[in-house]
Design a protein around this motif. Structure first.
Motif, mmCIF file in Angstrom:
data_model
loop_
_atom_site.group_PDB
_atom_site.id
_atom_site.type_symbol
_atom_site.label_atom_id
_atom_site.label_comp_id
_atom_site.label_asym_id
_atom_site.label_seq_id
_atom_site.Cartn_x
_atom_site.Cartn_y
_atom_site.Cartn_z
ATOM 1 N N LYS A 133 -8.801 -8.445 5.573
ATOM 2 C CA LYS A 133 -8.034 -7.361 4.961
ATOM 3 C C LYS A 133 -8.282 -7.264 3.451
ATOM 4 O O LYS A 133 -8.597 -8.245 2.777
ATOM 5 C CB LYS A 133 -6.535 -7.576 5.198
ATOM 6 C CG LYS A 133 -6.132 -7.600 6.663
ATOM 7 C CD LYS A 133 -6.342 -6.248 7.322
ATOM 8 C CE LYS A 133 -5.857 -6.239 8.756
ATOM 9 N NZ LYS A 133 -6.068 -4.940 9.403
ATOM 10 N N HIS A 183 -7.997 8.239 -3.489
ATOM 11 C CA HIS A 183 -7.523 7.767 -2.186
ATOM 12 C C HIS A 183 -7.281 6.262 -2.247
ATOM 13 O O HIS A 183 -8.001 5.526 -2.924
ATOM 14 C CB HIS A 183 -8.586 8.094 -1.126
ATOM 15 C CG HIS A 183 -8.384 7.430 0.185
ATOM 16 N ND1 HIS A 183 -7.476 7.891 1.121
ATOM 17 C CD2 HIS A 183 -8.970 6.327 0.741
ATOM 18 C CE1 HIS A 183 -7.520 7.115 2.189
ATOM 19 N NE2 HIS A 183 -8.414 6.160 1.988
ATOM 20 N N THR A 184 -6.264 5.803 -1.525
ATOM 21 C CA THR A 184 -6.046 4.365 -1.340
ATOM 22 C C THR A 184 -5.859 4.107 0.146
ATOM 23 O O THR A 184 -5.390 4.974 0.888
ATOM 24 C CB THR A 184 -4.798 3.867 -2.095
ATOM 25 O OG1 THR A 184 -3.637 4.498 -1.538
ATOM 26 C CG2 THR A 184 -4.886 4.164 -3.581
ATOM 27 N N SER A 185 -6.228 2.909 0.589
ATOM 28 C CA SER A 185 -6.022 2.548 1.995
ATOM 29 C C SER A 185 -6.121 1.040 2.147
ATOM 30 O O SER A 185 -6.504 0.326 1.211
ATOM 31 C CB SER A 185 -7.050 3.238 2.900
ATOM 32 O OG SER A 185 -8.362 2.818 2.575
ATOM 33 N N ILE A 186 -5.783 0.574 3.335
ATOM 34 C CA ILE A 186 -6.013 -0.836 3.675
ATOM 35 C C ILE A 186 -7.395 -0.916 4.309
ATOM 36 O O ILE A 186 -7.690 -0.204 5.277
ATOM 37 C CB ILE A 186 -4.931 -1.365 4.628
ATOM 38 C CG1 ILE A 186 -3.575 -1.384 3.916
ATOM 39 C CG2 ILE A 186 -5.287 -2.764 5.125
ATOM 40 C CD1 ILE A 186 -2.407 -1.714 4.801
ATOM 41 N N LYS A 187 -8.234 -1.759 3.771
ATOM 42 C CA LYS A 187 -9.606 -1.902 4.257
ATOM 43 C C LYS A 187 -9.684 -3.115 5.183
ATOM 44 O O LYS A 187 -9.233 -4.200 4.827
ATOM 45 C CB LYS A 187 -10.542 -2.101 3.057
ATOM 46 C CG LYS A 187 -11.945 -2.586 3.379
ATOM 47 C CD LYS A 187 -12.812 -1.491 3.929
ATOM 48 C CE LYS A 187 -14.274 -1.939 3.999
ATOM 49 N NZ LYS A 187 -15.127 -0.961 4.687
ATOM 50 N N LYS A 241 0.329 4.054 -2.964
ATOM 51 C CA LYS A 241 -0.386 5.277 -2.577
ATOM 52 C C LYS A 241 0.001 6.505 -3.409
ATOM 53 O O LYS A 241 -0.861 7.169 -3.992
ATOM 54 C CB LYS A 241 -0.126 5.532 -1.087
ATOM 55 C CG LYS A 241 -0.828 6.736 -0.524
ATOM 56 C CD LYS A 241 -0.728 6.752 1.012
ATOM 57 C CE LYS A 241 0.720 6.697 1.479
ATOM 58 N NZ LYS A 241 0.800 6.821 2.966
ATOM 59 N N HIS A 264 0.832 -1.207 0.000
ATOM 60 C CA HIS A 264 0.000 0.000 0.000
ATOM 61 C C HIS A 264 0.867 1.259 0.000
ATOM 62 O O HIS A 264 0.561 2.231 -0.693
ATOM 63 C CB HIS A 264 -0.946 0.023 1.200
ATOM 64 C CG HIS A 264 -1.669 1.310 1.337
ATOM 65 N ND1 HIS A 264 -1.468 2.192 2.380
ATOM 66 C CD2 HIS A 264 -2.573 1.927 0.514
ATOM 67 C CE1 HIS A 264 -2.212 3.265 2.207
ATOM 68 N NE2 HIS A 264 -2.895 3.136 1.095
ATOM 69 N N HIS A 265 1.944 1.250 0.755
ATOM 70 C CA HIS A 265 2.865 2.391 0.764
ATOM 71 C C HIS A 265 3.403 2.672 -0.632
ATOM 72 O O HIS A 265 3.493 3.831 -1.057
ATOM 73 C CB HIS A 265 4.012 2.097 1.729
ATOM 74 C CG HIS A 265 5.139 3.085 1.644
ATOM 75 N ND1 HIS A 265 5.108 4.325 2.250
ATOM 76 C CD2 HIS A 265 6.334 3.017 0.980
ATOM 77 C CE1 HIS A 265 6.230 4.972 1.981
ATOM 78 N NE2 HIS A 265 6.987 4.210 1.216
#
Length: 474
Positions: free
Chosen positions: A308, A297-301, A279, A275-276
């Motif tokens: 995850k 936007h991106t994220s861990i859900k 992003k 993810h890093h």
């Protein structure tokens, strides 16, 4: 007050009974005369029905009203409290200078005990109106928030629609409210954290105060809320479309989640690192270069407690959700090439940046408490979670990251499961009729979808015995 025998990044279990589980952590970092007391009254009512969900919200609002006079005075002395509805019950947080915290907790518990008797028609109607307005105001929230809401309805059990909650709210009577209060107080399990400037004896006395004042019975085994999550089929994409609630809003939204399931902390570290890496280029390419929309936007859900996924979110007034979906897929295809061609030095620089972020010291007592509370409420009890992930990130190789991408993200990957929620503004309504990609599933009813899908198994029960406080230590 120094307490020996407890590691700096772990809590210890002081009490473990059918009605009370009390976690304790002395402040051995900030050396302040403050403490945080976080408690949750876990109850089957939390997810039983739309009616009990609404009644839980009303209970919190009425409690706020009944305690305002003395909580305001307490806040003047830097002693704060808050009440909220959580996924498993009612949360009560008290923070600030520890000297008079027990007094404030006692006043709050007296208010909880007397809530049903002190309830008045005018107050109940005012709180119902307040909650109704908050529900209706959500229809004017950002389209991306509606997309997240729609996805959660499909993913998680015991999620009620806005319509169901509004209908339940309109029917609530004074008797319903009183019955809810009596049912809540008659049986619940209290789980709490006492963190800060206090001794084990003082922390234990806070937990005992709750039980002495409220006198709950233990809930029947297996009745406490368990948040289950729909398990998507491998190698399959799912789409859920609906029209934007607010017809005046010109923005459409896409939220795509690449579901991966439960994972150990070593695998979690690979997801965090991926993810890093994703992003910044996702923002640069999809927002800055392609100008798809103002919000990218991106994220861990995390769905439920531990399921995850990697999330991509775009809100756009220039393109429909189907086009946004195509551009996310095109970005991910390009990203693999970028990953493969990344120089060793750049890769290592990113590893060190992510590792440093996870190992960074907490800025204050509240930040430390929040991390402990997160692993208490998700029932994992891994208090060293961030330290462990940071250490695991330091071991990651590029081949590991590529293999993870090829397993979960790449088109045609063996374990790829994608769920895309598409919210269509009025100007993009034609996108509602467009075909989904070949082989994909189009969902029309979230409740039916959830009933038909298999669910991930519940997380195995954690043995907390090794974390029990040994009073003979120190």
């Amino acid at each position: 007050r120094k307490v020996e025998g407890i590691p700096k990044d772990e809590c210890r279990l002081l009490q473990d009974t059918p009605v009370l589980r009390c976690w304790y952590k002395p402040d051995n970092v900030f050396d302040m005369p403050k403490a945080n007391i976080m408690a949750i009254m876990q109850t089957p009512l939390a997810t039983e029905s739309p009616e009990t969900t609404v009644l839980g919200s009303l209970f919190v609002q009425v409690l706020n009203e009944h305690t305002t006079e003395f909580t305001y005075l307490a806040s003047m002395a830097s002693l704060h409290c808050s009440f909220s509805v959580a996924r498993r019950g009612i949360e009560i947080h008290v923070s600030g200078y520890n000297h008079k915290q027990a007094v404030l907790v006692g006043r709050i518990l007296n208010a909880i005990n007397g809530l049903a008797e002190r309830l008045e028609d005018s107050l109940l109607e005012r709180m119902k109106d307040k909650i109704e307005k908050s529900y209706l105001s959500f229809t004017f929230a950002q389209p991306y928030q509606h997309a997240i809401y729609g996805g959660d309805l499909c993913f998680e059990t015991s999620k009620w629609t806005l319509e169901e909650k509004l209908a339940a709210l309109k029917k609530v009577t004074m008797d319903d409210m009183r019955n809810f209060s009596h049912r809540l107080l008659s049986s619940f399990q209290l789980e709490m954290l006492v963190h800060g400037n206090c001794t084990p004896e003082e922390a234990k006395s806070i937990g005992e105060l709750y039980i002495e004042k409220l006198k709950p019975a233990a809930p029947s085994e297996g009745t406490l809320p368990a948040i289950r999550v729909a398990q998507l089929e491998d190698k399959k994409d799912y789409y859920y479309r609906f029209k934007e609630f607010n017809e005046e809003d010109n923005n459409s939204a896409l939220v795509s989640v690449y579901q991966m399931g439960p994972m150990d902390l070593a695998t979690n570290s690979v997801l965090a690192f991926l993810h890093h890496l994703v992003k910044e280029p996702a923002f640069n390419e999809l927002r800055t270069n392609e100008q798809l929309g103002y919000i990218v936007h991106t994220s861990i859900k995390t769905s439920g407690d531990n399921i995850k996924g990697l999330l991509f979110l775009i809100q756009s007034d220039v393109r429909d959700p189907n086009y946004l979906d195509e551009r996310v897929e095109a970005f991910l295809e390009r990203f693999r090439t970028r990953l493969v061609e990344m120089e060793a030095e750049e890769f290592d620089t990113n590893v060190q940046a992510v590792k440093k972020n996870f190992l960074e010291k907490n800025k204050n007592l509240g930040e430390e408490s929040s991390k402990y509370w997160a692993v208490i409420t998700d029932k994992s009890y891994v208090f060293r979670k961030w330290t462990i992930i940071g250490e695991e990130v330091g071991k990651i190789t590029k081949d590991q990251v590529i293999a993870f991408y090829d397993k979960f993200i790449a088109a045609g990957a063996p374990c790829r499961s994608k769920f895309a929620t598409q919210v269509c503004a009025k100007q993009h309504e034609s996108a509602m009729e467009a075909p989904v990609p070949e082989g994909a599933v189009l969902i029309t009813n979230p409740q039916e979808f959830q009933r038909e899908m298999p669910l991930f198994p519940l997380r195995p029960k954690v043995d907390v015995d090794p974390l029990k406080f040994d009073s003979t230590v120190g």
